[in-house]
Design a protein around this motif. Structure first.
Motif, short mmCIF file in Angstrom:
data_model
loop_
_atom_site.label_atom_id
_atom_site.label_comp_id
_atom_site.label_asym_id
_atom_site.label_seq_id
_atom_site.Cartn_x
_atom_site.Cartn_y
_atom_site.Cartn_z
N ILE A 146 0.85 -1.19 0.00
CA ILE A 146 0.00 0.00 0.00
C ILE A 146 0.89 1.24 0.00
O ILE A 146 2.06 1.18 0.39
N PRO A 147 0.37 2.41 -0.41
CA PRO A 147 1.18 3.63 -0.38
C PRO A 147 1.34 4.18 1.02
O PRO A 147 0.59 3.82 1.94
N MET A 148 2.30 5.09 1.17
CA MET A 148 2.51 5.82 2.41
C MET A 148 2.26 7.30 2.16
O MET A 148 2.72 7.85 1.16
N VAL A 149 1.53 7.95 3.06
CA VAL A 149 1.19 9.36 2.91
C VAL A 149 2.33 10.22 3.47
O VAL A 149 2.87 9.93 4.54
N ASP A 150 2.68 11.28 2.76
CA ASP A 150 3.75 12.18 3.15
C ASP A 150 3.22 13.20 4.17
O ASP A 150 3.06 14.39 3.89
N ALA A 151 2.92 12.70 5.35
CA ALA A 151 2.39 13.54 6.44
C ALA A 151 2.58 12.77 7.75
O ALA A 151 2.79 11.55 7.74
N ASP A 152 2.51 13.49 8.86
CA ASP A 152 2.48 12.83 10.16
C ASP A 152 1.65 13.68 11.12
O ASP A 152 1.00 14.64 10.69
N GLY A 153 1.66 13.34 12.41
CA GLY A 153 0.85 14.06 13.37
C GLY A 153 1.63 14.87 14.37
O GLY A 153 1.06 15.33 15.37
N ILE A 178 6.22 15.96 5.66
CA ILE A 178 7.23 15.69 6.68
C ILE A 178 8.23 14.62 6.24
O ILE A 178 9.41 14.68 6.62
N VAL A 179 7.80 13.65 5.45
CA VAL A 179 8.73 12.64 4.97
C VAL A 179 9.74 13.26 4.00
O VAL A 179 10.94 13.01 4.08
#
Length: 367
Positions: free
Chosen positions: A120-127, A205-206
């Motif tokens: 699956i893909p990974m989103v270029d964001a975090d919390g 963030i990534v």
């Protein structure tokens, strides 16, 4: 969308170690986990938050517990599939993508490994835009998102799903389970839709971690090309504030409640000769004091790096005699609002001071 391969992982791990502000777990352990998954299963698709389709289901992956214990136990190859299967069955819908919950050490790497193994893909964001020690300390809490249902699993195969009334209850119950189950857990939490990610996530963030890692790796060459000293280049590229340069003369450290607590004492060198500084930490660095004056606190980032290579030094690698440069970085702006400071301000951690942004403290100190 772009691909995340071996070199990208190397740079992301290095940059995320800086954003980890001393915590987040050993980046080397996480890097090995991610590289192993990519070598076995292929490169990972990294997508922006804006590329997530409406109605898509995102499930972040992370590790919870003491970084020193995680370095000994590691993360198994099959834990992600079990976690995501539990959550998918609970919700009755498939997981579209994963994402990091924090930009720090091992927790910047585990979602890459999960994405590779699950295809699956990974989103270029975090919390967070950094790392914090407790799981409710995310921008999604400010937005009203729930940490649960939270799936968890240990290396022995013990697993379960938590459903709690607040995110702080999630932290407290999961922390107790972490202690009982050996000090670390692999977890999946804060499942969310695309709108929640877009509205409250720390976007890019990534990519930011990768850019920081590349800059650290190439600092000397890039500095020479720009006509700067390596230190000047590092501070300019990161937007950092130089807080102190010194040699470690004492380290106090203990594992308590599945956290690494402690304090490192520094004796000044170079331009800081004759001064003394200290940095308190709870997994992550919380406050820096120079000659009795606080110069930076959470939620701003306090980072210790090697003064020659600028490679970050996590709290579990602090040793007597090591020379470090202490740098302050501005936090994500959402942390500076009232709700943000209630979650992660200095008083939450028992530090008796109001929050003053690092850039303001440095101006006052310079003045």
């Amino acid at each position: 969308m772009r691909k995340i391969g071996i070199q990208e992982i190397e740079d992301i791990a290095l940059g995320a170690a800086l954003l980890g502000a001393g915590g987040g777990g050993d980046p080397y352990i996480g890097k090995l986990t991610a590289i192993g998954a990519v070598k076995e299963c292929g490169e990972v698709d990294l997508i922006s938050a804006d590329e997530v389709p409406d109605g898509a289901f995102i499930m972040p992956a992370a590790s919870m517990g003491a970084p020193t214990i995680l370095a000994e136990k590691g993360v198994g190859a099959n834990e992600f599939a079990k976690l995501f299967d539990m959550v998918s069955r609970y919700y009755g819908k498939p997981v579209y993508a994963t994402m990091p919950m924090e930009a720090g050490g091992v927790n910047s790497m585990l979602p890459i490994a999960a994405a590779a193994r699950l295809g699956i893909p990974m989103v270029d964001a975090d919390g967070m835009g950094r790392a914090f020690p407790e799981l409710q300390m995310v921008t999604f809490t400010i937005g009203g998102a729930s940490a649960t249902p939270m799936a968890f699993i240990d290396e022995k195969g013990n697993s379960g799903i938590l459903d709690t009334i607040t995110n702080k209850w999630t932290e407290d119950i999961a922390r107790a389970a972490t202690m009982t189950m050996g000090g670390t857990l692999t977890i999946a939490l804060f499942c969310m839709d695309a709108d929640t990610c877009k509205n409250y996530g720390v976007h890019g963030i990534v990519t930011r971690s990768e850019e920081l890692g590349r800059a650290i790796r190439l600092a000397k060459d890039e500095a020479a090309a720009a006509g700067l000293t390596p230190e000047e280049f590092f501070l300019k590229f990161t937007g950092g504030y130089k807080l102190f340069k010194g040699k470690i003369v004492d380290v106090l450290r203990e594992t308590r409640g599945a956290f690494n607590f402690g304090k490192v004492v520094l004796e000044g060198i170079a331009e800081n000769r004759g001064s003394q500084a200290s940095v308190e930490f709870q997994n992550e660095n919380l406050a820096c004091t120079v000659d009795g004056e606080i110069v930076a606190t959470v939620p701003d980032l306090i980072c210790l790096v090697d003064p020659d290579t600028f490679i970050p030094v996590p709290t579990d690698a602090l040793k007597y005699g090591k020379r470090v440069l202490v740098v302050g970085l501005e936090c994500f702006d959402m942390w500076r609002c009232e709700k943000g400071l209630e979650l992660v301000g200095p008083r939450y951690f028992g530090i008796d001071t109001d929050y003053i942004p690092v850039e303001e403290r440095c101006v006052r100190k310079g003045a």
